[in-house]
Design an enzyme around this catalytic site. Structure first.
Site, short mmCIF file in Angstrom:
data_model
loop_
_atom_site.label_atom_id
_atom_site.label_comp_id
_atom_site.label_asym_id
_atom_site.label_seq_id
_atom_site.Cartn_x
_atom_site.Cartn_y
_atom_site.Cartn_z
N ASP A 79 0.53 -1.13 0.49
CA ASP A 79 0.11 0.11 0.21
C ASP A 79 1.01 0.78 0.48
OD1 ASP A 79 1.27 -0.46 2.85
OD2 ASP A 79 -0.99 0.55 3.44
N GLU A 146 0.17 -1.35 5.64
CA GLU A 146 1.32 -0.83 6.44
C GLU A 146 1.18 0.82 7.13
OE1 GLU A 146 4.95 1.70 7.76
OE2 GLU A 146 3.48 1.54 5.79
#
Length: 486
Positions: A79, A146
C-alpha cells in the site's frame, strides 16, 4: 506499448515499479495489487501464498551451494499514502500514477509517488525473476495496510515463513542500516456536543484557511520543526476572535495520521454588518502570521473566501472556545530524544487530523516512541488535555517498537558488504518512524532483521521523489548482500 521508465536501470526493477504504479493501491484498497503479485509469481513458476487479508508470500528456492544456508525474507508493503496537490483531480481509487522522470529523480504528477514502498516490491520481484544471482532460499513477504494500521504485519500468520533473517526495504536513505524503530498508537478525541439551529438571515459565511505547507512524514521528519496546519490555523482564529463575534460552522485539517498536516480550514459565520471590517482585519492578521512563519515555510498561504451555501446549524460558542483551547494545548512535535543517540527522536506526537464526524468535532493525534513507558507517558499527557476540555477519547491503533539487538550476523554482513562494495562506511541507526519489523517480531521473535533502502525524499507528500541512481546502487547492493549470506 511504450514505457516511460524503459531506459532506467535496473531495467527489471523499474519495469515492476511501473507495473505497480498502474494499480490503485491506497491502504485497504489492495485486492488488485495483491492479485497482481499472485499472477506474477505464477508466471515466474514460483510458489505463492495469499492469506485472508491479502498479504503475499512468494518463495524462491536457494541456488546451488546455498541449500544449507539460513533462508532470507525480503519484506515490504504493497500500500501507499495517497496525498495530492489541491489542484490535482487524480482519483486514487480508480487511477494509476502519472510517473515523471525529472532529471535524476522519479516523481509523480502532483501526487505521492508510492516509492514508499513500491520500490521494495519492485526490487523483490526483480530478484525473484533473476536466474543469474546467487542466494539462499528467498521469501518475498509483501504486507497490506502498513501506512494506516500495520494490519498486514500485526495479523501475520505464524506458520508461513521459514527464513531466519529478514531484510525490510522500507528505509529511505542510502548509507544507513536501520536496526530498530518506534512503536506507536493513536488517540481520537471527540466533543460530543452537536450543532445547534441557527438563523442565518443576517449572517455572511466565510472559509478561513491555511494551505501549501510543506508537511511530511510524521515519524522521519517530525524533528524538522515543520509547521502543523491545525496548530497554525487555531492560532490565527484565536487572534481573529478577539475583535469579532464569529461562529463556527465547520472545521477540517489534515488527512492522514502519519502525515504532518499541510492545510486546515474553519468555516465561520459573522454578522453582515461586520463583514467588511472583518475581511480587512483577517487580511491584516493573515499577513502578520505569514511574516511570522514564512521563514519556516516559504510557501505558506492564508486565504479568506465567500461561502455560497449558508449553514443553518452552528457549534455553540462554548464548544468553539473549547476546540481552540484543545488545539492550543495539545503538544505536537518532538517529545523526548534518545539518550543513547542524542540526535534521534525517542518520542513524539503529531496533531494529525481535525474534522467533523457525524456532526461531532474529532481530533486525531498519532503518538510514537521507541520506549513503551515513554509512549504511555505521552498518551497520558494527551488524554489529560482531552479531560481538561471535557472531551471523550479513545486510544487505538497500537503497533510495537522494534528493539535493537546487540548481536546480529545480518547487520554485520550488511555493513561489511557495503564497505567492500562501495568503499564507504555504512552507518547503523535506530529510527523514529514505525517499521513493520516490530510487528513481525511479535510473530517471529527470533528473526535477525535490518531495514535498508534507496534515497527517497519528501515521502507522504505530493513532492515525493526517488533518486534513480540510488535505486541502481541499492539493487546492486541487495544482490551482493544475498550472495554474502551463504
Amino acid at each position: 506499448m511504450s514505457r516511460k521508465l524503459e531506459n532506467l536501470k535496473p531495467e527489471r526493477v523499474f519495469y515492476y515499479f511501473e507495473e505497480l504504479s498502474k494499480i490503485p493501491r491506497e491502504s485497504a484498497n489492495e485486492q488488485a495489487v495483491s492479485n497482481f503479485l499472485v499472477d506474477t509469481a505464477k508466471k515466474l513458476g514460483l510458489k505463492v501464498y495469499q492469506d485472508k487479508i491479502n498479504n503475499i508470500v512468494i518463495k524462491k528456492p536457494a541456488t546451488k551451494g546455498y541449500e544449507n544456508s539460513d533462508g532470507v525474507i525480503l519484506q515490504g508493503h504493497m500500500d501507499m499514502v495517497c496525498e495530492k496537490e489541491l489542484d490535482s483531480n487524480h482519483n486514487f481509487k480508480t487511477e494509476g500514477l502519472d510517473l515523471i522522470i525529472d532529471g535524476k529523480y522519479l516523481r509523480a504528477n502532483k501526487t505521492t509517488l508510492g516509492a514508499d514502498n513500491g520500490i521494495a516490491v519492485a526490487m523483490g520481484l526483480a530478484i525473484l525473476e533473476d536466474k543469474n544471482i546467487e542466494h539462499p532460499e528467498i521469501e518475498l513477504l509483501v504486507t497490506v495496510e502498513e501506512e494506516t494500521t500495520m494490519r498486514g504485519a500485526m495479523e501475520l500468520e505464524e506458520n508461513i515463513l521459514t527464513g531466519k533473517m529478514l531484510i525490510n526495504i522500507d528505509s529511505e536513505e542510502e548509507g544507513w542500516v536501520t536496526v530498530g524503530s518506534a512503536g506507536g498508537k493513536e488517540v481520537s478525541i471527540t466533543f460530543n456536543e452537536e450543532k445547534e439551529k441557527f438563523d442565518s438571515t443576517n449572517s455572511n459565511f466565510y472559509r478561513l484557511e491555511v494551505k501549501n505547507l510543506f508537511g511530511g512524514h510524521s515519524g522521519s521528519e517530525i524533528h524538522k520543526n515543520r509547521l502543523n496546519a491545525n496548530k497554525v490555523m487555531s492560532e490565527v482564529i484565536s487572534e481573529i476572535k478577539k475583535g469579532f463575534d464569529i461562529k463556527l460552522c465547520d472545521i477540517k485539517g489534515g488527512s492522514k495520521d502519519n502525515a504532518i498536516p499541510r492545510e486546515c480550514y474553519f468555516d465561520i459565520a459573522i454578522d453582515k454588518f461586520s463583514s467588511q471590517n472583518f475581511i480587512v482585519k483577517c487580511k491584516e492578521i493573515f499577513e502578520s502570521f505569514k511574516n511570522k512563519y514564512i521563514g519556516q515555510d516559504p510557501n505558506i498561504t492564508f486565504e479568506i473566501s465567500d461561502l455560497e451555501n449558508k449553514y443553518d446549524k452552528i457549534y455553540s460558542k462554548n464548544l468553539f472556545e473549547k476546540i481552540l483551547g484543545l488545539l492550543k494545548d495539545l503538544p505536537t512535535g518532538v517529545n523526548t530524544w534518545l539518550k543513547e543517540y542524542p540526535d534521534i527522536v525517542e518520542s513524539s506526537d503529531n496533531l494529525a487530523i481535525v474534522k467533523v464526524i457525524d456532526n461531532k468535532i474529532t481530533v486525531i493525534v498519532s503518538l510514537r516512541s521507541s520506549e513503551p513507558t515513554v509512549l504511555d507517558s505521552l498518551e497520558e499527557k494527551i488524554t489529560t488535555v482531552a479531560k481538561k476540555y471535557n472531551a471523550s477519547y479513545e486510544v487505538s491503533g497500537g503497533y510495537p517498537e522494534w528493539r535493537f539487538k546487540p548481536i546480529s550476523r545480518l547487520r554485520d554482513t550488511a555493513v561489511k558488504t557495503y564497505q567492500d562494495l562501495f568503499n564507504e562506511k555504512m552507518q547503523v541507526t535506530v529510527i523514529h518512524a514505525g517499521l513493520e519489523c516490530g510487528a513481525i517480531s511479535m510473530h517471529y521473535p527470533n528473526l535477525d532483521m535490518i531495514s535498508i533502502g534507496p534515497n527517497i525524499y519528501d515521502v507522504h507528500t505530493p513532492k515525493e521523489k526517488m533518486e534513480i541512481a540510488s535505486v541502481e546502487k541499492y539493487y546492486k547492493y541487495l544482490v551482493e548482500l544475498l550472495k554474502n549470506l551463504k
